[in-house]
Design an enzyme around this catalytic site. Structure first.
Site, PDB file in Angstrom:
ATOM      1  N   LYS A 121       0.838  -1.206   0.000  1.00  8.50           N
ATOM      2  CA  LYS A 121       0.000   0.000   0.000  1.00  8.50           C
ATOM      3  C   LYS A 121       0.866   1.248   0.000  1.00  8.50           C
ATOM      4  O   LYS A 121       0.569   2.239  -0.668  1.00  8.50           O
ATOM      5  CB  LYS A 121      -0.929  -0.008   1.223  1.00  8.50           C
ATOM      6  N   GLN A 157      -4.378  -1.099   9.783  1.00 11.19           N
ATOM      7  CA  GLN A 157      -4.250  -2.454   9.223  1.00 11.19           C
ATOM      8  C   GLN A 157      -4.749  -3.488  10.234  1.00 11.19           C
ATOM      9  O   GLN A 157      -4.295  -3.511  11.378  1.00 11.19           O
ATOM     10  CB  GLN A 157      -2.780  -2.718   8.848  1.00 11.19           C
ATOM     11  N   ASP A 215     -10.593   3.025   4.168  1.00  9.25           N
ATOM     12  CA  ASP A 215     -11.113   1.686   3.858  1.00  9.25           C
ATOM     13  C   ASP A 215     -12.633   1.659   3.692  1.00  9.25           C
ATOM     14  O   ASP A 215     -13.178   0.658   3.243  1.00  9.25           O
ATOM     15  CB  ASP A 215     -10.754   0.725   5.011  1.00  9.25           C
TER      16      ASP A 215
END
Ligand code: NDP
Length: 283
Positions: free
Chosen positions: A52, A96, A119
């Site tokens: 990422k 994460q 997200d």
């Protein structure tokens, strides 16, 4: 033989679009910033975060990682999230998962400002999706929608079947297909007759996590098949949730595993961050 939907190539195209948008924003002084919070030393998380960050740097984002030790407490993680919420250089925050045992993941995700939720997992944004107001969308199903578009598949009026009802893939996928005017069915582990459901679907999205559970012979001739599953076999080979070769004989278009949905998930995170950055100057 089905058309192969090349997620790797389409993801590269999306990254190119984001990189161009970043360049266009540069004269305004706005540099989209994505901050990733990683807690502990889960090896898979380290790999995902590295990917990422690489993508973010390549498109010209301000990319920052905060790596906290596995011993970090919930108040410490929440304090970091609060700091990032208040930082005007941070447009997207991604925590994460999984977080270490003892940390309440839901509390941490809910602490992220929904306007910085890269997200799209915050309950506010889940609600925004369900009532059709703009906001960051979960990356995997958003990537699937882009793949369908690129494959020339408009879900409008089609029967779509989503197999799987997780919060990160199945449920938001069903909402997005509904928003695109498909007639949507969601199947799961208690579905009575999965082969019959699959056999009726013009658009099939499999997000189960069981190697080749969906047999090629079940697939409706001409269907578009999107395989979200990523299953590692004993020998190390990566396969999807759909029996690829047999399904490709019947489908009109199909995604491979790997090289289908996976690269799109990463690319859509960039799209979300860009949009969050753009939205930040409008308020
Ligand atoms: P979850 O385990 O959270 O959900 C799996 C879903 O599949 C559940 O809803 C479950 O039903 C359903 N299911 C399980 N067994 C069956 C069955 N026999 N018949 C029908 N439905 C069944 O998984 P995720 O949604 O997180 O992920 C799904 C897959 O997608 C995994 O392989 C994962 O690795 C992959 N993935 C890939 C991504 C990518 O970028 N390519 C991103 C995210 C995930 P129930 O709710 O009843 O238990």
């Amino acid at each position: 033989m089905a058309q192969l939907i090349d997620g790797k190539a389409i993801a590269a195209q999306v990254r190119g679009e984001v990189a161009r948008a970043v360049k266009e924003l540069a004269p305004t002084g706005l540099v989209p910033g994505l901050t990733v919070v990683r807690v502990g030393d889960d090896p898979a998380s380290a790999v995902y975060v590295r990917g990422k960050r690489k993508d973010s740097e390549e498109v010209g984002f301000r990319s920052v990682e905060h790596h906290l030790p596995a011993t970090a407490t919930q108040p410490e993680i929440l304090a970091l999230v609060a700091k990032l919420n208040a930082d005007p250089l941070v447009h997207g925050i991604l925590v994460q998962l999984p977080l270490p045992k003892g940390v309440d993941e839901r509390a941490v995700l809910e602490a992220i400002d929904p306007r910085k939720d890269a997200d799209g997992f915050h309950p506010y944004n889940v609600g925004a999706l369900s009532i059709g107001i703009p906001g960051p969308r979960p990356c995997t199903p958003a990537g699937v929608m882009r793949l369908l578009r690129e494959a020339g598949c408009d879900p409008k009026g089609k029967r779509a079947l989503v197999v799987g009802r997780s919060n990160i893939v199945g449920k938001p996928m069903a909402m997005m297909l509904l928003e695109a005017h498909a007639t949507v069915t969601v199947a799961h582990s208690r579905t009575a007759d999965l082969p019959a459901e699959v056999g009726r679907a013009d658009v099939l999205v499999a997000a189960i996590g069981k190697a080749e559970l969906v047999k090629g012979a079940w697939v409706k001739p001409g269907a578009v098949v999107i395989d979200v599953g990523m299953n590692r076999l004993a020998g190390g080979k990566l396969v999807g949730d759909v029996e690829f070769a047999a399904a490709a004989e019947r489908a009109s278009a199909i995604t491979p595993v790997p090289g289908g949905v996976g690269p799109m998930t990463r690319a859509m995170l960039l799209v979300n961050t860009l949009e969050l950055a753009r939205a930040s100057v409008r308020r």
